[in-house]
Structures are given as C-alpha cells and as structure tokens.
Design a protein around this motif. Structure first.
Motif, PDB file in Angstrom:
ATOM      1  N   THR A 359       0.856  -1.182   0.000  1.00  0.00           N
ATOM      2  CA  THR A 359       0.000   0.000   0.000  1.00  0.00           C
ATOM      3  C   THR A 359       0.893   1.232   0.000  1.00  0.00           C
ATOM      4  OG1 THR A 359      -1.692  -1.159   1.276  1.00  0.00           O
ATOM      5  CG2 THR A 359      -1.857   1.241   1.154  1.00  0.00           C
ATOM      6  N   GLY A 360       0.703   2.071  -0.989  1.00  0.00           N
ATOM      7  CA  GLY A 360       1.471   3.306  -1.070  1.00  0.00           C
ATOM      8  C   GLY A 360       0.559   4.509  -1.045  1.00  0.00           C
ATOM      9  N   ASP A 361       0.900   5.500  -0.227  1.00  0.00           N
ATOM     10  CA  ASP A 361       0.146   6.757  -0.155  1.00  0.00           C
ATOM     11  C   ASP A 361       1.082   7.913  -0.445  1.00  0.00           C
ATOM     12  OD1 ASP A 361      -2.633   6.057   0.861  1.00  0.00           O
ATOM     13  OD2 ASP A 361      -1.391   5.067   2.362  1.00  0.00           O
ATOM     14  N   ARG A 362       0.593   8.862  -1.220  1.00  0.00           N
ATOM     15  CA  ARG A 362       1.315  10.095  -1.506  1.00  0.00           C
ATOM     16  C   ARG A 362       0.352  11.253  -1.250  1.00  0.00           C
ATOM     17  NH1 ARG A 362       4.293   6.429  -1.649  1.00  0.00           N
ATOM     18  NH2 ARG A 362       5.843   5.861  -3.234  1.00  0.00           N
ATOM     19  N   ARG A 406      -3.739   6.779  -3.463  1.00  0.00           N
ATOM     20  CA  ARG A 406      -3.347   5.505  -2.854  1.00  0.00           C
ATOM     21  C   ARG A 406      -3.185   4.451  -3.939  1.00  0.00           C
ATOM     22  NH1 ARG A 406      -5.941   2.813   2.437  1.00  0.00           N
ATOM     23  NH2 ARG A 406      -4.258   4.097   3.280  1.00  0.00           N
ATOM     24  N   ASN A 407      -2.143   3.670  -3.803  1.00  0.00           N
ATOM     25  CA  ASN A 407      -1.854   2.584  -4.732  1.00  0.00           C
ATOM     26  C   ASN A 407      -1.725   1.303  -3.912  1.00  0.00           C
ATOM     27  OD1 ASN A 407      -0.990   0.909  -6.764  1.00  0.00           O
ATOM     28  ND2 ASN A 407       1.044   1.863  -6.960  1.00  0.00           N
ATOM     29  N   ARG A 408      -2.641   0.362  -4.094  1.00  0.00           N
ATOM     30  CA  ARG A 408      -2.611  -0.890  -3.320  1.00  0.00           C
ATOM     31  C   ARG A 408      -2.692  -2.074  -4.271  1.00  0.00           C
ATOM     32  NH1 ARG A 408      -6.485  -1.633   1.710  1.00  0.00           N
ATOM     33  NH2 ARG A 408      -4.706  -0.666   2.746  1.00  0.00           N
ATOM     34  N   ILE A 409      -1.744  -2.990  -4.166  1.00  0.00           N
ATOM     35  CA  ILE A 409      -1.741  -4.198  -4.982  1.00  0.00           C
ATOM     36  C   ILE A 409      -1.267  -5.370  -4.131  1.00  0.00           C
ATOM     37  CG2 ILE A 409      -1.299  -2.948  -7.140  1.00  0.00           C
ATOM     38  CD1 ILE A 409       1.585  -3.833  -6.964  1.00  0.00           C
ATOM     39  N   THR A 410      -1.674  -6.565  -4.520  1.00  0.00           N
ATOM     40  CA  THR A 410      -1.195  -7.759  -3.835  1.00  0.00           C
ATOM     41  C   THR A 410       0.063  -8.270  -4.513  1.00  0.00           C
ATOM     42  OG1 THR A 410      -2.596  -9.178  -5.215  1.00  0.00           O
ATOM     43  CG2 THR A 410      -3.521  -8.403  -3.115  1.00  0.00           C
ATOM     44  N   GLY A 423       3.830  -0.220  -9.119  1.00  0.00           N
ATOM     45  CA  GLY A 423       2.697   0.647  -9.402  1.00  0.00           C
ATOM     46  C   GLY A 423       3.063   2.080  -9.695  1.00  0.00           C
ATOM     47  N   THR A 424       2.070   2.836 -10.122  1.00  0.00           N
ATOM     48  CA  THR A 424       2.229   4.261 -10.398  1.00  0.00           C
ATOM     49  C   THR A 424       1.178   5.034  -9.615  1.00  0.00           C
ATOM     50  OG1 THR A 424       0.774   4.097 -12.322  1.00  0.00           O
ATOM     51  CG2 THR A 424       3.151   3.841 -12.710  1.00  0.00           C
ATOM     52  N   PRO A 427      -4.312  10.040 -10.769  1.00  0.00           N
ATOM     53  CA  PRO A 427      -4.283  11.465 -10.425  1.00  0.00           C
ATOM     54  C   PRO A 427      -4.451  11.696  -8.923  1.00  0.00           C
ATOM     55  CG  PRO A 427      -6.439  10.847 -11.219  1.00  0.00           C
ATOM     56  CD  PRO A 427      -5.585   9.620 -11.369  1.00  0.00           C
ATOM     57  N   TYR A 428      -3.986  12.862  -8.464  1.00  0.00           N
ATOM     58  CA  TYR A 428      -4.097  13.234  -7.056  1.00  0.00           C
ATOM     59  C   TYR A 428      -5.404  13.993  -6.842  1.00  0.00           C
ATOM     60  CZ  TYR A 428       0.723  11.805  -6.449  1.00  0.00           C
ATOM     61  OH  TYR A 428       1.875  11.063  -6.385  1.00  0.00           O
ATOM     62  N   LEU A 429      -6.219  13.490  -5.921  1.00  0.00           N
ATOM     63  CA  LEU A 429      -7.530  14.063  -5.658  1.00  0.00           C
ATOM     64  C   LEU A 429      -7.565  14.645  -4.255  1.00  0.00           C
ATOM     65  CD1 LEU A 429      -9.743  11.227  -7.188  1.00  0.00           C
ATOM     66  CD2 LEU A 429      -8.976  13.353  -8.280  1.00  0.00           C
ATOM     67  N   PRO A 430      -8.369  15.681  -4.047  1.00  0.00           N
ATOM     68  CA  PRO A 430      -8.392  16.315  -2.723  1.00  0.00           C
ATOM     69  C   PRO A 430      -9.025  15.417  -1.669  1.00  0.00           C
ATOM     70  CG  PRO A 430     -10.040  17.298  -4.160  1.00  0.00           C
ATOM     71  CD  PRO A 430      -9.221  16.387  -5.017  1.00  0.00           C
ATOM     72  N   LEU A 431      -8.488  15.486  -0.455  1.00  0.00           N
ATOM     73  CA  LEU A 431      -9.115  14.845   0.683  1.00  0.00           C
ATOM     74  C   LEU A 431     -10.398  15.594   1.041  1.00  0.00           C
ATOM     75  CD1 LEU A 431      -6.054  14.266   3.048  1.00  0.00           C
ATOM     76  CD2 LEU A 431      -7.407  12.485   1.937  1.00  0.00           C
ATOM     77  N   PRO A 432     -11.378  14.934   1.656  1.00  0.00           N
ATOM     78  CA  PRO A 432     -12.547  15.671   2.152  1.00  0.00           C
ATOM     79  C   PRO A 432     -12.121  16.814   3.069  1.00  0.00           C
ATOM     80  CG  PRO A 432     -12.930  13.305   2.273  1.00  0.00           C
ATOM     81  CD  PRO A 432     -11.488  13.487   1.895  1.00  0.00           C
ATOM     82  N   GLY A 433     -12.582  17.996   2.776  1.00  0.00           N
ATOM     83  CA  GLY A 433     -12.201  19.172   3.542  1.00  0.00           C
ATOM     84  C   GLY A 433     -10.829  19.705   3.212  1.00  0.00           C
TER      85      GLY A 433
END
Length: 762
Positions: A359-362, A406-410, A423-424, A427-433
């Motif tokens: 699991t990757g988060d940016r 977020r990029n999640r793969i098994t 993975g790559t 697009p980057y999307l806004p968080l709620p708020g």
C-alpha cells in the motif's frame, strides 16, 4: 569566619535539593550603558556573558512576567520553544526534544495566544496556533508571559498570551558573531551561525540580524500492542524517526525621527526546510526476526515552511495626546509532501491480509495564509488617569490544498524485508475538507483607562471582537459548499495592583477571554472513519468558547536582584466545543455513527504558580544564583464518558537550578532540571496517557578578554523518554463498555545533545 562558614553551610542545604534534582538556570551579561540624554542607542549588552547572574525581570505591566534573552542565553537555546520550556506553566506535548505547540497552563495550544512584538501572526494550525520552534532564539530581546488579558490586546487568550519581543534598533550599539556546532546521539553534527549588528545608521537606529542553524532530532520508538489490557502480546514495532533540516532567519528594525513623530519599520522572516524520516518494522507476538516480520513501513515527510512579517508604525503627538498607526502584512506558506509505503506479509500466526500486499500513499499539502492588519490607537491624559482607545482591523485569507492518491496491490510471496516499489500514482484528488478558501475579517474596537491612587494602581477596559468567517469548501456538494460564521463578543478586563511597600505588591486581575472554533471544526466536510470507525462532520454553527478568568498574585523583591512570586488562577470556560453523537449511522455500518463538534458544556481550569529567582547574597554567595518555578495545574470537564481534565493537561511543571559565576578565572557553570507531570487525553475512539522523563541540562563557559566567549552545553543528559499508553476502540459503545480494539504501549527516546558555541563581540 564562623558566621561565613555557617551561612555557606545553610546555602549548601538550600542548594542540595536543586543539585540533586539537577537544577535550572539563569544567565549573565554585560551591564548596559545608560542611554544618552538625546535618546541614543544603549551600549551593546546581553551578548557576551561576564560572570554576573541574571534573574527574571519584575514587569510593571499587569499580570505579566518578563524574561530577557540573557536569562536563557547560557544554555544556548536554539528556538523560542527551547526558551519557553524554562518558564512557569509552559508545557509541551511534542515529541522528545521538540518544543513547538505551547501549552500554557497545560491547555491545548489553541487556548494560548502567540504574539510577536505585541501583534498576532498567522500560524499553520487549524486552531490558529503558532509553532514557536519556528523562531530562532537569537532574534529575541525578551519573552513576556501575559497571564490575564487587557483591552488593548486581542482577547483570544483563555490560557494567557506569550509575547515574543524581537530586538530593535535602539537595543544595541555594536554587534556580535556566533558560530558553533551541535553533536547528536546518532553521531551527526550540525552547524550554527549567527550575526547581529545594531547602531545608528541612515539617520536613525538600525538593527540587522541573520541566523542559520542545522536542526536534527534522531529518535527511537518501541511499541507493544495487545488486543486488550492483560492479554498476550499481539505484535511489537521497532521504529526510527530522524528529523533533520535547516532554519534560516532574518530580521531588521529601523527607527527614525520623521516630521512630528517617529517611524518604525520591522521585518521578520524565517524559513524551515525539514525532512522527517520514519522507518518501522512490526513483528508478530513480539518475536523480532524475519520469520515473524509482518509489516514494513517507510514514512517520509518533506516540509518547507516560510513565516514572514513586515510592519510600519508611526507615532506622533496629536490632540493633547499620542497617536499611533500600525500597518502590518504577514504570511505563512507551508509546502509538505508525505510518502508512506507499507508492505504487509501474510503469516500463519496472523492471516491478515489474505495475501502479501503493498500500500502506497502520496499526499501533497499546500497552505498559503495572508493576514493584513491596521491598528489605530490614541492615548491621552484624563484628569489623573490615562485614557487609551482605538480599533484593530484584520483581514485573513487562507488557501488550503491537500491532495492524495493511494496505490494498493497484492504481491504473493513478496521478498523480505521489502520488494521493489510497484505501481504508479495519480491522479491526485483532494481529501474531504482538503480544498478550500477561508476568508476572515475581524473588527475590534477597544477602550482602556489607567490610573493610580497612592499605593493602588488600576486598569479597566472593554474590547469588542467582531469576527466574520467565510469558508468555500470545494470538496462537498454544491448546496453545502459555502458556509458563514458571524459572532461578536464583549470582553471586559480589570487589573488592580496594591503596592504594599517598595518591595512587595499584590496583583488582582479579572478578564473575559475567548477561543474561536478551529477551521477544521467549522468546515462542512464529512470525514469518513476519522474517529475510530466513526465519521466526523464539521459544524459551521459553532460558537466561540468564552471564559471568565481570575488571577491573584503576590510578588516580593529579594535584595537588589531577586524576586519571588505566587499566583493563583481560575478559568470558568463556557460553550466548550466537544464531540457529540448525531445518532446518524456511519459509513462503516451498524455500530458506527456520524459525530460532530458541538458547544456541549462548560469546564473549569485552576492552578497555583510559584516563581523564585535570586542570588544567594544573604549567605555570602553573591556569585551564585538559584532559580525555581513550579506550577500545579488542574481542570474539570465532562464529555460522553464522564468527567476528566482538559485533554492532555499536565498536572504540574517544575524547573529548578543554579548558575555559579567565577569572576577571577572568568568562568561560569550551571545546571537546570525540568520535570513535566503526566497527562491524560480522551476523544471518541482513543484514550492516551502520557508521561515524561526528566530533562537535565548543564553548561560551562570560559571568557577570554572583553570580546570572546566559549560555551559548552549538554542537553537531555538523562536521555529522557516520552511514554504513552493508548486505549483504542471502534465504536462509542465499545468505548463505554471498555471493549478494546487495541491496547498499545509506546516509548520514545532521543539521546543526548552537545553544543559548542563561540561568540565574538565587536
């Protein structure tokens, strides 16, 4: 001789507890040359220590303690936060060796107002709090602790205010260079360099200062997690957390006679470039080998923050009094990039996840905050009293953008300790708020009347704070996108000082103060699974918290330079903002709810503060200075689960120590000891108990002639730890029933820090 030996023996008894506890500080300085009659700048002072102990000042301002830079200087503090840890009632909940969010009287940073030169500055916190570790100590002339509000200052100060007064052009006549290095527990060394010059130039008084310093904080964390208290160990986590970077600062002040008055120009800029590198390994059942490795996590946070302020001030005589106009423009720019890569391995003893996975988060964070303020003030005599009135206008604009992906793969049968990152992203999307514009306008007229009648000095005033906040949140549905808040509060204040004689006095203060809701509390966004598995919905209808506060203090001079004081305080806080249950089912299904901040009740805060700073002249030890302050703090508040203190309020704060000067060899040395009491915090989904190890610092200093000083300082000599115990729950009912989701014990340590600094006066 017998009397002298007896006096020294008694002094030893007085000092013994301080030394055994490991004691606090004071500082020494060049005595200031008196100003010339025409108002020329003072001679260079507070720059090179000369072997004379320096003590806390006795301020003439009501309910105020003042500490000059030389009070802190011998222990070579890096930042304002590092300075404030030595003064009464200041606590921190930061990580080990971090001093950022000030908790005056142990309360959350949003209850404390941070001022620079008496004026507000924008901070990065959603609660408008300002991180004081952004400001290098070398820029500071003095720090004032304002325990109770006055009408001519903003009333956003339920706990009190901290006024950071920067050096000005008239404070120096000369300059100095400061250079050295800090050595950390991981073997790394960081440099520091600073220079300040002040004197007459360009027809007025000019001061220019620059400072650059390496920052580093290598920490180790160890966590043990259980399904519930008393059960078998479920897993352990070994973590390193290294925070490194650089701070660069510049300030300038210029004062000049212009026309019928005096013009002042102040500039201030601090840039922080920082990387937080956290790496952790989790092991099943605490068996720390490759076969039981279950999680590998790499979490990096890259931070670039710029704080700046520019102001123009003009004072002149007008209409039988004095008038001041001040225009200020300040800003806060924050750029953060967070990377988190986590690899989870399926083990027979722990079948989650179903297969090895990555699991990757940016996350990108951008905050731009601008604040324009205009203050008009007029002061004039009215009979035997003095009248001050005016108004302050403030316009804030804040742009926030927080986007993530977020990029999640098994990855079946992934190699350990970690595979190549797959993975790559995008697009980057806004968080709620996380995508909004906030505009806030404040208009604050005030009036204040000061007078004295023999042994009594008094002050009475009234301030009206009118605030309009508009939020445009672009992450919610169009009908809810815009929200508005409008509220006004009358804030009276009164102070009385009774001068019992030339040495002692009693101070009484009464004031009404407030705390406005945080931006994150009034946004209309719905945050999923924000509190355990419960969702959190903002509330644009929140009202400010308000408080009536009482301070009663006694202060006495001890000889020519010593002072002792005791102060008791009480705050009755109304319209507390607490999390409440809306009764609406949450996104995670039955048993979870949508929670919302509401004005849910009242609370009380109280305590007693003791402050002592004196040489031991009475014992024939005029070159020995001792220092002690102790604060006992308490509070009560009611939430969904019963009564508790205000979240994370430490029960006490102790600072104690001494400085010994040796005039003949031109040397001095000293020790400080700090201890902060344990704290407890409770929100929906999590409860945490925090305790702190003691902090011991020591210095030794040698002076060479009139211009050179070399100082060696050791910090965190006891390798203090921060220990936390977490009780975690999924639903509100689980928390009431004490049905744990997880029980965690964590310890964090940072290691010792050694600093060598050389100063040259010119």
């Amino acid at each position: 001789m017998r009397k002298t030996r007896l006096a020294r023996a008694l002094a030893g008894l007085v000092l013994a507890p301080a030394v055994s506890l490991a004691a606090a500080q004071s500082a020494t300085s060049v005595p200031a040359t008196p100003a010339t009659p025409d108002g020329a700048a003072d001679a260079l002072d507070t720059i090179v220590v000369r072997g004379e102990a320096v003590y806390r000042d006795r301020s003439d301002a009501p309910a105020t303690l003042a500490y000059d830079l030389e009070y802190f200087q011998q222990f070579e503090p890096l930042t304002v936060g590092d300075m404030l840890k030595r003064v009464p009632s200041v606590a921190f909940l930061s990580d080990v060796l971090e001093y950022d969010g000030v908790r005056l009287r142990g309360l959350d940073p949003g209850y404390t107002q941070i001022l620079i030169n008496g004026e507000r500055v924008p901070g990065g916190g959603f609660d408008r709090s300002f991180f004081v570790d952004r400001i290098p100590a070398e820029l500071v002339e003095r720090i004032e602790i304002v325990r109770s509000a006055s009408a001519d200052r903003s009333g956003d100060a339920i706990a009190g205010s901290l006024n950071i007064v920067l050096r000005e052009g008239r404070s120096l006549d000369g300059g100095y260079l400061r250079f050295g290095a800090l050595h950390y527990a991981d073997g790394q060394t960081e440099p520091l360099l600073g220079a300040v010059w002040g004197g007459q130039a360009l027809g007025g008084d000019l001061l220019v200062g620059v400072n650059t310093q390496g920052r580093r904080n290598p920490k180790d964390k160890y966590s043990r997690r259980y399904a519930a208290p008393g059960e078998a160990l479920d897993n352990s986590e070994v973590q390193t957390d290294v925070r490194s970077g650089e701070d660069h600062a510049f300030n300038a002040a210029y004062d000049v006679e212009l026309g019928p008055g005096r013009l002042g120009i102040d500039l201030f800029y601090v840039s922080t470039d920082r990387l937080q590198d956290e790496d952790s390994l989790e092991y099943i059942a605490g068996i720390e080998n490759d076969a039981n490795l279950s999680v590998v996590n790499d979490n990096d946070l890259d931070i670039r923050t710029d704080n700046w302020s520019a102001s123009l001030e003009y004072d002149w005589a007008m209409a039988g009094g004095d008038t001041r106009v001040r225009l200020a423009w300040s800003g806060f720019d924050d750029r953060q990039f967070e990377l988190e890569d986590e690899y989870e391995y399926r083990r027979d003893a722990n079948p989650f996840p179903e297969d090895d996975r990555y699991t990757g988060d940016r996350t990108y964070t951008e905050i731009d905050d601008r604040e324009l303020s205009l203050d008009l003030r007029h002061t004039r005599p009215v009979g035997e009293a003095q009248l001050r009135f005016g108004a302050t206008y403030t316009r804030k604009s804040r742009e926030t953008s927080i986007t993530t992906d977020r990029n999640r793969i098994t990855i079946p049968n992934a190699p350990t300790p970690r595979p190549t990152i797959p993975g790559t992203f995008g697009p980057y999307l806004p968080l709620p708020g996380g995508l909004n514009t906030i505009d806030e306008t404040r208009i604050e007229p005030y009036v204040r009347l000061d007078g004295d009648a023999g042994a009594f000095e008094w002050e009475a005033g009234l301030r009206y704070q009118r605030t309009q906040t508009d939020i445009d949140d672009r992450t919610v549905a169009a009908p809810l996108r815009r929200s508005e808040q409008r509220h006004g509060e009358l804030l009276p204040s009164a102070h009385l000082r009774w001068n019992l004689d030339g040495d002692q006095r009693i101070n009484l203060s009464l004031a009404r103060t407030m705390r406005r809701p945080g931006f994150d509390q009034i946004t209309p966004a719905l945050l999923l699974a924000e509190l355990g598995d419960n969702d959190l919905l903002g509330n644009p209808d929140l009202r400010p918290e308000t408080a009536w506060g009482l301070d009663l203090g006694w202060e006495r001079r001890l000889g020519k330079r010593g002072v002792i004081g005791v102060n008791a305080f009480y705050r009755d806080v109304r319209d507390l903002i607490e999390i409440a249950n809306t009764g609406v089912e949450g996104d995670e299904g039955p048993g979870t709810f949508v929670l919302q901040p509401r004005n849910a009740g009242d609370g009380q805060v109280w305590g007693v503060e003791l402050d002592l700073s004196t040489p031991l002249t009475v014992f024939g030890m005029e070159h020995t200075g001792v220092f002690l302050n102790y604060s006992w703090l308490d509070s009560e508040i009611r939430d969904l689960f019963g009564t508790r203190r205000f979240n994370s309020q430490s029960g006490n704060v102790l600072n104690v120590g001494f400085v010994q000067s040796l005039p003949t060899p031109q040397m001095s040395f000293g020790v400080t000891y700090r201890r902060q009491g344990s704290a407890y915090g409770r929100i929906i989904g999590e409860e945490v108990r925090t305790s702190y190890g003691a902090d011991l610092e020591a210095f030794v200093e040698k002076r060479f002639g009139e211009h050179w000083t070399v100082r060696l300082t050791g910090s965190n000599l006891l390798n203090a730890s921060k220990d936390e115990v977490f009780d975690k729950f999924v639903t509100v009912q689980d928390q009431m029933d004490r049905s744990h989701d997880e029980f965690e014990i964590e310890r964090e340590t940072g290691g010792r820090v050694y600093q060598m600094v050389v100063r040259y006066e010119f």
